[in-house]
Every structure is written in C-alpha cells, then in structure tokens.
Design an enzyme around this catalytic site. Structure first.
Site, PDB file in Angstrom:
ATOM      1  N   CYS A 364       0.833  -1.219   0.000  1.00 34.61           N
ATOM      2  CA  CYS A 364       0.000   0.000   0.000  1.00 34.61           C
ATOM      3  C   CYS A 364       0.859   1.257   0.000  1.00 34.61           C
ATOM      4  CB  CYS A 364      -0.848   0.074   1.258  1.00 34.61           C
ATOM      5  SG  CYS A 364      -1.912  -1.314   1.478  1.00 34.61           S
ATOM      6  N   GLY A 419      -2.640 -10.498   2.922  1.00 28.40           N
ATOM      7  CA  GLY A 419      -2.341 -10.598   1.499  1.00 28.40           C
ATOM      8  C   GLY A 419      -0.930 -11.114   1.311  1.00 28.40           C
ATOM      9  N   GLY A 445      -0.621  -4.442  -5.315  1.00 27.94           N
ATOM     10  CA  GLY A 445      -1.731  -3.769  -4.654  1.00 27.94           C
ATOM     11  C   GLY A 445      -2.903  -3.658  -5.605  1.00 27.94           C
ATOM     12  N   ARG A 459     -12.582   0.458  -6.514  1.00 22.63           N
ATOM     13  CA  ARG A 459     -12.209   0.294  -5.104  1.00 22.63           C
ATOM     14  C   ARG A 459     -11.520   1.545  -4.564  1.00 22.63           C
ATOM     15  NH1 ARG A 459      -9.775  -5.324  -3.096  1.00 22.63           N
ATOM     16  NH2 ARG A 459      -8.706  -4.751  -1.195  1.00 22.63           N
TER      17      ARG A 459
HETATM   18  P1  XMP Z   1      -0.768  -7.124   3.388  1.00 22.03           P
HETATM   19  O1  XMP Z   1       0.048  -6.317   4.339  1.00 22.03           O
HETATM   20  O2  XMP Z   1      -1.297  -8.365   4.013  1.00 22.03           O
HETATM   21  O3  XMP Z   1      -2.037  -6.211   3.051  1.00 22.03           O
HETATM   22  O4  XMP Z   1      -0.019  -7.385   2.133  1.00 22.03           O
HETATM   23  C1  XMP Z   1      -3.123  -6.645   2.304  1.00 22.03           C
HETATM   24  C2  XMP Z   1      -4.234  -5.618   2.360  1.00 22.03           C
HETATM   25  O5  XMP Z   1      -3.807  -4.385   1.765  1.00 22.03           O
HETATM   26  C3  XMP Z   1      -4.935  -3.682   1.233  1.00 22.03           C
HETATM   27  N1  XMP Z   1      -4.608  -3.308  -0.165  1.00 22.03           N
HETATM   28  C4  XMP Z   1      -4.191  -2.095  -0.540  1.00 22.03           C
HETATM   29  N2  XMP Z   1      -4.082  -0.933   0.160  1.00 22.03           N
HETATM   30  N3  XMP Z   1      -3.281   0.143  -1.788  1.00 22.03           N
HETATM   31  C5  XMP Z   1      -3.617   0.182  -0.472  1.00 22.03           C
HETATM   32  O6  XMP Z   1      -3.499   1.249   0.143  1.00 22.03           O
HETATM   33  C6  XMP Z   1      -3.373  -0.989  -2.543  1.00 22.03           C
HETATM   34  O7  XMP Z   1      -3.042  -1.001  -3.732  1.00 22.03           O
HETATM   35  C7  XMP Z   1      -3.868  -2.157  -1.888  1.00 22.03           C
HETATM   36  N4  XMP Z   1      -4.121  -3.426  -2.320  1.00 22.03           N
HETATM   37  C8  XMP Z   1      -4.564  -4.088  -1.238  1.00 22.03           C
HETATM   38  C9  XMP Z   1      -6.115  -4.611   1.325  1.00 22.03           C
HETATM   39  O8  XMP Z   1      -6.894  -4.194   2.417  1.00 22.03           O
HETATM   40  C10 XMP Z   1      -5.470  -5.970   1.559  1.00 22.03           C
HETATM   41  O9  XMP Z   1      -6.307  -6.871   2.225  1.00 22.03           O
END
Ligand code: XMP
Length: 541
Positions: A364, A419, A445, A459
């Site tokens: 993110c 994720g 992301g 989203r």
């Molecule tokens: P982790 O830390 O487990 O996070 O890799 C997964 C979560 O990140 C969110 N998510 C995003 N947040 N930009 C963001 O600000 C993105 O492009 C993005 N893609 C995913 C989402 O809540 C996911 O479950």
C-alpha cells in the site's frame, strides 16, 4: 486428635492455596506498567501505534499452546475454525487459495478483478470441491453414446469417469462404470454398457440418517470393492452420490485439531468481494450489484465483502443497504475504515463484519500518496470499541508480517486478513518466476495502476478508464519469495498464535481479547525483539 501427618498435609494444603493465589493474582506493580486496552490506548491517544510499537505482557498460565481453541464467529452463520482470511486481491485469492484456506479452517475472499461470470465459477469450484454427498451428480441418459461421454469428460475436464444413468423422469436405471468408458466402445450406447439397477447397491436418503458420512463409511467397509454409493428415494429417483475417496478424506479431517470450515451442507465455505459498481451516470448500479450478488448466492457463497479503500462513504453504505434488504440473512463484510464513526455507519447500514485498515498493507502507498490512514493497533482499538457497541465483528486487514502481529491484532479483532503472507504460496494465482536463482511470485496492490486497469479502479474511487489518465496509484507491484503451500504457512502462523495465547493463559480468542495487557516498545526494544548480534544459521527446516 490430629496426627502429625495430618498437620503436615493441612500445612501443605494452605501453602498450595497461597501459591495458587499468588500465581493467579495480578500484581499492582504489573498493573501499573502493563495496561489493559481500555487504559493503554486512551493513555496513548496522541500517537498512532502499530504492531511493532507495542508488546504483550505475559500472565500466569495453565494453558498449553496446543490446547488453545482458535474458532471465531464473524456473523450469524459465519464461523471460522481459525481466525485467518486471505485477502480479496488478484494475486492472492482465487478458488485454489480459497479451497486451501477453508480446508485449514479459514476463509478465502475471491477477488473481483475478473468478469462476474468467472467469479461465479470460482465460487462454484470452492463450493463443489470435496463433498460428502454430491447432490447434483453428473448424469447420463441411456441413449447417449459412450463417445459422447468421452467428449463430455474431455470438455469439462472431469477427473472421474463413472456416472449414474437416469431415464427421462430422473429414475435411476444403472451405473456407467469407468472401465467401459473407453474409445473402443465409442459407438456403443450407454444402455448397452451400463451395470443395471438391480445389480447396484443403493441407499435411501432416510437411511443415511443424521450422519451420512459415518453411514457411508460403514457401507464401504461392508461392501468390498464398491467405491460409489448411489442415493435414491423410495421411487428410485436419483438424489445423489457418495464416493469412498470423499468419505475417507472427510473422516480424516474430523480427526484434525482445526477442522475445515464448512457450511451446513458440508461444503467448504467461500467468500467473494463485490464493488460498489456505478452506472454510466455515476449512480450506484443497484440492478447490476443485485444480479451479481444474486448469482453468488445461487452458487452458495457464504459471505460477500464490499471492498473499497474508503468504506465510510455513501457508495459503500448504500451498497450494503441494498444487499441487506435483498438478502437479509447473507453475512456481509464491508470496509475499509479506521474510525469509530466508520464502523457505526457500516454496522447501521447492515454489515456484520467491518474491515479495519487504511494504508498498513505491504504493497500500500495510501499513506504516502494521500497522506491518510491510521497505524493499525490504534485503528483496531478504536474500531473494536465501536464494533462491540454495535455487536458487529472487526477484521484486522493488512500490515501483518509475522505471527506475533496476528496475536496482537487478535487481542482486538475477531480475525485477520492477510495478502502478502499468502501471496508467495503455491495456491496464489500466477506463475513462479526465477530471478538470480531465487523463486518469486508477483504480488500487487489492488490500487496499483496495473490492477486498476484490470478492474479494481472503483475500489479506489476511480473509473477503470481513468487508470490511463490523471490517477495516483495507491499501491505498488512487487515480488514475494515463493514460500510453499498454504498448509505450511498456516501451520507456522497457527503455532505462533497458539504460543502467544499460552503466554497469556488464554484458552480461546475471547480470553485473549479479555486478558491482553500492553506496553509500548522503544526503538531499542524493537531491535532487542529480533535476533541480534549473531550470525543466523539457515537450517532449511
Ligand atoms: P498485506 O500487508 O497483508 O495487506 O499485504 C493486504 C491488504 O492491503 C490492502 N490493499 C491495498 N491498500 N493500496 C492500499 O493502500 C493498494 O493497492 C492495496 N491493495 C490491497 C487490502 O486491504 C489488503 O487486504
């Protein structure tokens, strides 16, 4: 008269009672330093805290880690056997990941960066993965040719070749067994090749009773060499099929500590993400959302997640309301939020579980790009208190890199969404790539430009077409080192969670939430927490 042995025993009993009291009593000194959530977080209200900023204090324990229970209820009708959910991201969760998560007792949320019809098939794949009773077995008509059956197997990629044969009224008339489904018989009719009804052992639905798996297990033991059990009614109408391999798998699973997460019909549970889709006029496209979720419900989806970057918004609230009205019993996850008002809003709209997390994710960039978002432990505390009042659950979404983070998150949340931790697994979508001798998988992301072009723009409050114009990406594209199967990754994570619970004397997750005591950690304390001043040996275990 009391004998000297009696006095000794009485004294020993008193000493034991005192030592028990001392063991279970909280020390005032401890209470001053290690504070419960309702003292700790308000005392630190001027600073946003995340996982590494805090640590949990140990408590007297009689709980062995291996005896701790990890089941968690997210909504009426939605219980997980472990508190872990794989994120609805296009490099994390499709049917393979969702199957692996459910088999381990968790949940996978199928992402929505794919055509709606494809998402329906992904959900079906999970729901029909391994069943005790296959209620809608593939049936064959008596006048079909064996060649037609071979074509069907090839086209639909069936991994089996034995089929029940029914007449035009659905009456069971025989079994076409795999050893006659061969090209040499292609021009023969099914009726010439089937094993007739009178030679086939069947069972009625009534006879299956309350525990069909136990009954079928007994049947297969008593009937050597028979691997399929046909279920009929009193009129010989076909009602299903039970296979020995499914029964053996399920019987095995029943012995495991953390059982697969299944629905009332014994199918694996599965979730799917939906977006707050807008029409050409920029209004919420209610018809399309309802048709999409209607399709998911028909396929047996157990929960839908209205997934956006900003859940405390009209579009998300209205989507949740529309879904709540149309599907009163369907568990709904919605988000993401980081404020009490956000939780209250989504709960009032009808959500059962609220995703908490804005910007903590490993891919993110929301906090950098938009300057917005709250460190995760503070956000979880605030949201958990609002959620308790509204009787909804919260899901800690993003930023988790190790099992210790999960233990900390579970002191406030009912489950975690990950994720990055799962993106390197074999079951995540995408191929393994080799770079300088190391194996990786792509992880991106949903707010990265590439993912938004594939459909996730809504989203982040953009149109898909915008992705080529003036749009700031809120996520990056990255690589994760290949890390083997979900089973393996989850085994390590669960071991860590159970260990944390043992240190706090928590037999279950409710006790973990109740008993947790926190203290802040200095930067030097953070360094102390990781291996230091040694050269680590990689043993390959
Ligand atoms: P982790 O830390 O487990 O996070 O890799 C997964 C979560 O990140 C969110 N998510 C995003 N947040 N930009 C963001 O600000 C993105 O492009 C993005 N893609 C995913 C989402 O809540 C996911 O479950």
């Amino acid at each position: 008269m009391v004998s000297s042995g009696g006095i000794f025993l009485a004294k020993a009993g008193v000493a034991q009672a005192f030592s028990d009291m001392a063991a279970t009593r909280n020390s005032q000194l401890d209470d001053t330093f290690y504070q419960a959530a309702d003292s700790f977080f308000p005392a630190n209200q001027k600073i946003g805290l995340t996982f590494d900023d805090i640590t949990l204090a140990t408590l007297y324990s009689e709980i062995l880690p291996r005896n701790t229970q990890l089941d968690t209820v997210l909504a009426d009708g939605l219980q997980l056997n472990i508190p872990a959910i794989s994120a609805d991201m296009d490099t994390v969760t499709e049917s393979r990941m969702a199957i692996a998560m459910a088999l381990n007792g968790g949940l996978g949320l199928i992402h929505y960066n794919m055509p709606e019809r494809q998402q329906l098939s992904e959900v079906s794949r999970v729901k029909y993965h391994v069943q005790g009773l296959i209620q809608e077995p593939i049936k064959i008509a008596p006048d079909q040719l064996i060649g037609d059956v071979l074509k069907l197997i090839e086209e639909r990629k069936f991994g089996f070749s034995t089929f029940p044969v029914v007449d035009e009224k659905g009456k069971f008339i025989g079994l076409l067994s795999g050893h006659v489904v061969k090209p040499r018989y292609a021009t023969k009719k099914v009726i010439e090749a089937l094993t007739p009804r009178k030679q086939i052992h069947t069972i009625t639905k009534k006879e299956l009773g309350k525990d069909p798996i136990a009954r079928a297990d007994k049947f297969f033991t008593e009937h050597i060499g028979i691997h399929k059990l046909i279920v009929v009614d009193d009129e010989d109408q076909l009602h299903g099929l039970i296979t020995m391999s499914d029964v053996e798998r399920i019987t095995q699973e029943r012995k495991a500590q953390f059982k697969p997460a299944r629905d009332a019909q014994f199918r694996l549970i599965c979730g799917a993400a939906v977006s707050a889709t807008r029409n050409a006029f920029g209004e919420l496209d209610r018809e399309r959302i309802l048709a999409h979720v209607g399709g998911l419900v028909e396929r047996g989806v157990d929960v839908v997640a209205v997934s956006t970057a900003h859940g405390h918004s009209k579009g998300v609230g209205d989507t949740v309301k529309v879904l709540r009205d149309a599907f009163p019993k369907l568990p709904i996850i919605a988000g993401n939020v980081t404020s009490a008002a956000g939780v209250e809003y989504l709960a009032d709209c009808g959500a059962n579980a609220i995703k908490v997390g804005q910007g903590p994710g490993s891919i993110c960039t929301t906090r950098i790009v938009a300057g917005v978002g709250i460190p995760q432990m503070t956000a979880l505390y605030i949201c958990s208190r609002a959620a308790a009042k509204k009787k909804v659950s919260i899901l800690a979404d993003g930023g988790i890199t190790k099992s210790g983070d999960i233990v900390k998150a579970l002191t406030l949340a009912q489950a975690v969404i990950c994720g990055g931790i799962f993106a390197g697994c074999t079951e995540a979508p995408g191929e393994v790539v080799e770079i300088s001798g190391k194996m990786y998988k792509h992880y991106r992301g949903m707010g990265s430009l590439a993912a938004m072009k594939s459909g996730s723009a809504a989203r982040y409050g953009h149109e898909k077409a915008d992705a080529t114009r003036k749009v700031a990406a809120e996520g990056i594209e990255a690589l994760k080192e290949s890390c083997g199967s979900v089973d393996r990754v989850l085994a390590t994570l669960i071991g860590g969670i159970q260990s944390g619970m043992g240190y706090l004397g928590a037999a279950n997750l409710a006790q973990l939430r109740e008993k947790a005591r926190y203290i802040r950690v200095s930067p030097a304390g953070q360094r102390e927490a990781a291996p230091h001043d040694v050269v680590e040996l990689k043993t390959g275990n």
